[in-house]
Design an enzyme around this catalytic site. Structure first.
Site, PDB file in Angstrom:
ATOM      1  N   CYS A   1      -3.891  -7.311 -16.955  1.00  0.00           N
ATOM      2  CA  CYS A   1      -4.486  -6.445 -16.075  1.00  0.00           C
ATOM      3  C   CYS A   1      -3.726  -6.417 -14.983  1.00  0.00           C
ATOM      4  CB  CYS A   1      -6.033  -6.671 -15.711  1.00  0.00           C
ATOM      5  SG  CYS A   1      -6.414  -8.467 -15.136  1.00  0.00           S
TER       6      CYS A   1
ATOM      7  N   HIS B   1       0.665  -1.152  -0.012  1.00  0.00           N
ATOM      8  CA  HIS B   1       0.147  -0.065   0.067  1.00  0.00           C
ATOM      9  C   HIS B   1       0.922   1.443   0.130  1.00  0.00           C
ATOM     10  CE1 HIS B   1      -3.844  -2.393   1.617  1.00  0.00           C
ATOM     11  NE2 HIS B   1      -4.008  -2.113   0.219  1.00  0.00           N
TER      12      HIS B   1
ATOM     13  N   GLU C   1      -3.993 -16.264 -13.625  1.00  0.00           N
ATOM     14  CA  GLU C   1      -3.279 -15.969 -12.443  1.00  0.00           C
ATOM     15  C   GLU C   1      -2.572 -16.989 -11.830  1.00  0.00           C
ATOM     16  OE1 GLU C   1      -5.322 -13.038 -10.278  1.00  0.00           O
ATOM     17  OE2 GLU C   1      -7.191 -14.082 -10.450  1.00  0.00           O
TER      18      GLU C   1
ATOM     19  N   ASP D   1      -0.880 -11.983  -8.840  1.00  0.00           N
ATOM     20  CA  ASP D   1      -0.874 -13.160  -8.325  1.00  0.00           C
ATOM     21  C   ASP D   1      -0.074 -14.376  -9.191  1.00  0.00           C
ATOM     22  OD1 ASP D   1      -2.609 -13.153  -6.229  1.00  0.00           O
ATOM     23  OD2 ASP D   1      -4.483 -12.559  -7.396  1.00  0.00           O
TER      24      ASP D   1
HETATM   25  C1  PEP Z   1      -3.600  -9.925 -10.513  1.00  0.00           C
HETATM   26  O1  PEP Z   1      -3.440 -10.998  -9.662  1.00  0.00           O
HETATM   27  O2  PEP Z   1      -2.729  -9.602 -11.287  1.00  0.00           O
HETATM   28  C2  PEP Z   1      -4.898  -9.152 -10.347  1.00  0.00           C
HETATM   29  C3  PEP Z   1      -5.221  -8.328 -11.275  1.00  0.00           C
HETATM   30  O3  PEP Z   1      -5.912  -9.317  -9.443  1.00  0.00           O
HETATM   31  P1  PEP Z   1      -5.597  -8.755  -8.082  1.00  0.00           P
HETATM   32  O4  PEP Z   1      -4.369  -7.664  -7.945  1.00  0.00           O
HETATM   33  O5  PEP Z   1      -6.879  -7.950  -7.808  1.00  0.00           O
HETATM   34  O6  PEP Z   1      -5.534  -9.875  -7.148  1.00  0.00           O
HETATM   35 MG    MG Z   2      -5.376 -11.500  -8.761  1.00  0.00          MG
END
Ligand code: PEP
Ligand code: MG
Length: 841
Positions: free
Chosen positions: A762, A453, A691, A715
């Site tokens: 993403c 964070h 992921e 992830d």
């Molecule tokens: C990721 O794991 O890259 C992802 C986009 O999901 P989050 O960060 O929400 O776990």
């Molecule tokens: Mg994720």
């Protein structure tokens, strides 16, 4: 290979021929895209200079490429910076894939409009496939008149018959520590272009056209490689002599006398340099300010249970109000969410139960609260806790906030000098959010990770920051002048004036670049060779969707639906959910993608109204789709709410944390049933997040059953490398640039494209400008990025060339570790993107 007739290229327009060096655009003038000529046009219909197939024509109609049957590819680019006209003033007369005759009309343009609205009308004709050519005309030319003679068939990887007469240099050993990467390769190609001879660089059985930067890089040379130069043509001897000398000198790069072993090239800290991980990009020159929170003195014994209970309640209330104020003041929803999550911790039953248990034993409020938070933070570090599943650093932060309230200690702002570079074991999110950016230029911490964070907040504040630095940084004297270069992960302890000036110039350039990128935010992300990459946004609220659209976002690539109702203790009603999704879809409109991810609860993301049993290892437990399939009622209701927005935007539904095909099949069945129950004739697109390594490795099995993939690199990295995404000590290694992660992306894209499906990224990797060339090169179709970075990522795409990206992507997949990948991309970036001009406006 059989000899081919020399190919004559016809003038695509009437006008005056100019040498490329005269083009007032360093990208073209430096021949980075390819060699050719420039025409100052007097006609307005661009014609094909050769017969072939339209290999690319940009939607905006300002550029077109024709490739003939021998692979000679010619790019024509009408005007300078004409991409910004977004198609106005251009009429395309042909389609991509269409066969055209030499001289056939391809594009009509309104010369008056272009001249008035773009930087220049100068039109380029470049032989981008790299064949050498000789000019056939100069000065004023008529459309259709032969202007260049190309030695067709003289391709990059192949030596041809012309080479039969070639002379070869003696073998030489390549001295460059990192081989002929972008910069030395560009120097070599530039020098080679000064000769008429056709020149090749040979490495074992491979050959590369020495006039082509891309071909040289594709040789993937390393230090110590044995190379030879060959040349054929009138100035062959001179060319060989000059290029051999240049290679021996390192092609403009300083070379170490003895050869450096690979291990020694892996970055390490030294007496004058400390290394860490970039938590927030940028650079700053300033003075060290060590910040250490004094340990608070806590008395164990209480003054009576009733009094102490009241003291704790007051402390909690005051902390909650302060957090509420921080949320209101937060500049973006990322910050607001962090403090909302902190506020939730204040109400956490486990924590409160522990504290009240201690109060009942006669302990003081301060002692009870402190013990509860410290013990729980330790538990998180060791085991995790699915109910809270917040981060230990956040918990410690909240713990201190309440403790100070109980002890009546004012949260004094630090008394900081100007130009401060803060150094700390660890900063808390609260400290970071309240930094005075008038005085603080950046910070360096021993703990923390790039996805923590604190890192998110630093990026939101635009403060350069580095984490994961060795503890020796804590011994630096206050006031010591240091240079923080977060982009390279370096803290220079003894910077010289030249370094400081260089960084200051770079910083000013960055500010200009940001202004320029934001001004150009609505221009599509199309590479210089005409490849469109969709740049969409990662969002968690309607507000962010609106910001994303204002910053040029082309849609939403990830709606993290679990964040929509973070501040709730009860599940939102179906109507409420439906209203939220519909408002977001309406804001996007029917032409833009909306990818809604179904609830991704568990792991590090708790949701108060989805109580879960505690798990030993929540990241490997009931997370994402697993949890939703365990509680199908939750999933069904969410799907019904999402489906209510069908038709308002181009709706896509995405499943998180899929690791098994059966999960996809089951979820699809549920979606089909819900859609049918609502009487929907058309199912929205259904995709999965990649992921988990099993999903990436089995992408070919998943691909026939999905409409798209979106790669969650956050992830995917932690599961591939088996490193907690927030582990402070693993921050420098849990890096999405690791070749193992990139290989899984490559596998996924290959499988998806084989089945005609698109792939997005993403995860945070997509928001890193440095990663853009490799992601594009691996074939990723969409980059879904953090909202403030949309203009930067779009601008980065526009400065790249798909074919170069493919080369660099191929190259980095063969490297050993993330640091090497980053270095290779940095050098590539320096040689390409940074050479693009940014003009003060
Ligand atoms: C990721 O794991 O890259 C992802 C986009 O999901 P989050 O960060 O929400 O776990
Ligand atoms: Mg994720």
């Amino acid at each position: 290979m059989t000899a081919t007739q020399p190919l004559e290229l016809l003038a695509p327009l009437s006008g005056v021929l100019l040498a490329l060096d005269k083009v007032p655009d360093p990208v073209f003038a430096s021949r980075m895209i390819g060699d050719g000529l420039c025409i100052d046009p007097t006609s307005q219909t661009l014609c094909a200079p050769l017969a072939g197939v339209i290999s690319n024509i940009q939607d905006s109609g300002h550029a077109v490429s024709v490739t003939d049957d021998n692979g000679v590819q010619v790019l024509m680019h009408i005007g300078l910076d004409t991409v910004s006209l977004a198609g106005k003033g251009f009429t395309r007369l042909v389609e991509e894939g269409q066969r055209v005759e030499a001289g056939q009309a391809l594009i009509e343009f309104d010369a008056d409009y272009v001249a008035l609205n773009a930087r220049s009308l100068l039109t380029l004709m470049l032989v981008v496939s790299g064949e050498p050519f000789t000019p056939l005309a100069s000065g004023l030319v008529e459309r259709g008149q032969p202007v260049l003679q190309v030695s067709s068939g003289n391709r990059v990887e192949e030596a041809d018959e012309e080479e039969a007469d070639a002379r070869f240099s003696k073998p030489l050993t390549l001295p460059n520590a990192n081989g002929l990467h972008a910069r030395p390769a560009a120097v070599l190609a530039q020098a080679a272009k000064g000769f008429n001879a056709s020149i090749y660089l040979h490495k074992q059985t491979q050959s590369a056209n020495a006039k082509s930067l891309v071909a040289i890089m594709a040789l993937q040379t390393v230090q110590g490689d044995t190379l030879q130069v060959s040349a054929a043509g009138d100035d062959a001897d001179a060319a060989i002599k000059a290029l051999v000398a240049l290679l021996a000198e390192g092609c403009g790069e300083a070379i170490a006398a003895p050869s450096v072993p690979l291990e020694a090239r892996v970055p390490a800290s030294s007496a004058t340099l400390l290394r860490g991980v970039c938590a927030s990009p940028g650079s700053a020159f300033g003075q060290v300010v060590q910040v250490a929170e004094p340990e608070l003195k806590v008395t164990e014994q209480g003054a009576g249970e009733t009094l102490e209970r009241a003291a704790l309640a007051r402390g909690l209330l005051a902390a909650s109000e302060a957090l509420q104020a921080l949320q209101t003041q937060a500049a973006g929803s990322a910050q607001a969410q962090i403090f909302r999550a902190h506020q939730e911790l204040l109400e956490d039953p486990t924590l409160l139960e522990q504290a009240h248990g201690l109060l009942a034993e006669g302990k003081s409020a301060a002692f009870a609260w402190n013990s509860a938070t410290v013990a729980t933070a330790k538990l998180f570090q060791g085991l995790g806790n699915a109910l809270l599943a917040e981060r230990a650093a956040d918990l410690a932060d909240v713990g201190q906030r309440v403790l100070k309230q109980i002890l009546g200690i004012q949260d004094r702002a630090w008394d900081l000098p100007d130009c401060a570079i803060l150094v700390a074991e660890q900063l808390t999110p609260s400290q970071t959010a309240s930094l005075d950016t008038q005085k603080v230029l950046g910070f360096v911490t021993v703990g923390g990770g790039a996805t923590s964070h604190v890192a998110i907040l630093a990026r939101a504040l635009g403060l350069p920051a580095m984490c994961g630095v060795g503890p020796e940084v804590l011994a630096l004297a206050n006031g010591k002048q240091v240079l923080l270069d977060a982009d390279t992960g370096e803290l220079h302890l003894d910077p010289n004036p030249a370094e400081i000036e260089q960084l200051e110039t770079a910083r000013k350039q960055q500010v200009l670049r940001r202004q320029h990128d934001v001004a150009q935010a609505s221009v599509p992300a199309i590479t210089r060779d005409g490849h469109h990459v969709e740049v969409t946004a990662n969002v968690a609220s309607l507000q962010e969707v609106e910001q994303a659209l204002a910053l040029g976002g082309e849609g939403v690539g990830l709606l993290r639906s679990e964040f929509l109702y973070l501040d709730r203790n009860r599940a939102p009603s179906l109507d409420e959910q439906a209203a939220t999704y519909s408002a977001i879809a309406r804001a996007l409109g029917s032409e833009r993608n909306l990818v809604v991810r179904t609830l991704d609860v568990g792991g590090d993301k708790p949701l108060a109204y989805v109580p879960m049993d505690s798990e030993t290892n929540p990241f490997l437990g009931l997370r994402g789709i697993r949890l939703c399939l365990e509680r199908p009622g939750l999933l069904r209701e969410q799907l019904r709410a999402i489906l209510a927005s069908a038709g308002l935007a181009r709706l896509h539904i995405m499943l998180p944390m899929v690791s098994l095909l059966s999960e996809l099949h089951l979820a699809r069945k549920i979606l089909e049933e819900e859609a049918q129950a609502l009487g929907l004739r058309e199912l929205p697109k259904l995709g999965i997040m990649i992921e988990v390594p099993s999903a990436a490795l089995m992408a070919d099995m998943f691909a026939p059953h999905v409409d798209f993939f979106s790669i969650g690199t956050n992830d995917l990295t932690q599961y591939t490398l088996a490193m907690d995404r927030d582990h402070p000590r693993l921050a420098s290694q849990a890096d999405s640039f690791h070749p193992a992660v990139l290989r899984l992306i490559a596998t996924t894209v290959k499988a998806a494209h084989a089945h005609g499906k698109w792939v997005g990224v993403c995860g945070a990797l997509a928001s890193e400008a440095l990663a853009v060339p490799v992601l594009i090169g691996l074939g990723v179709d969409e980059l879904s990025v953090s909202v403030p970075l949309i203009p930067t990522i779009k601008a980065t795409v526009r400065e790249l060339d798909l074919s170069d990206c493919q080369t660099i992507a191929h190259q980095v997949l063969g490297l050993e570790e993330a640091a090497q990948v980053r270095e290779a991309l940095r050098l590539y970036h320096a040689a390409t993107v940074e050479t693009s001009p940014v003009v003060e406006q």
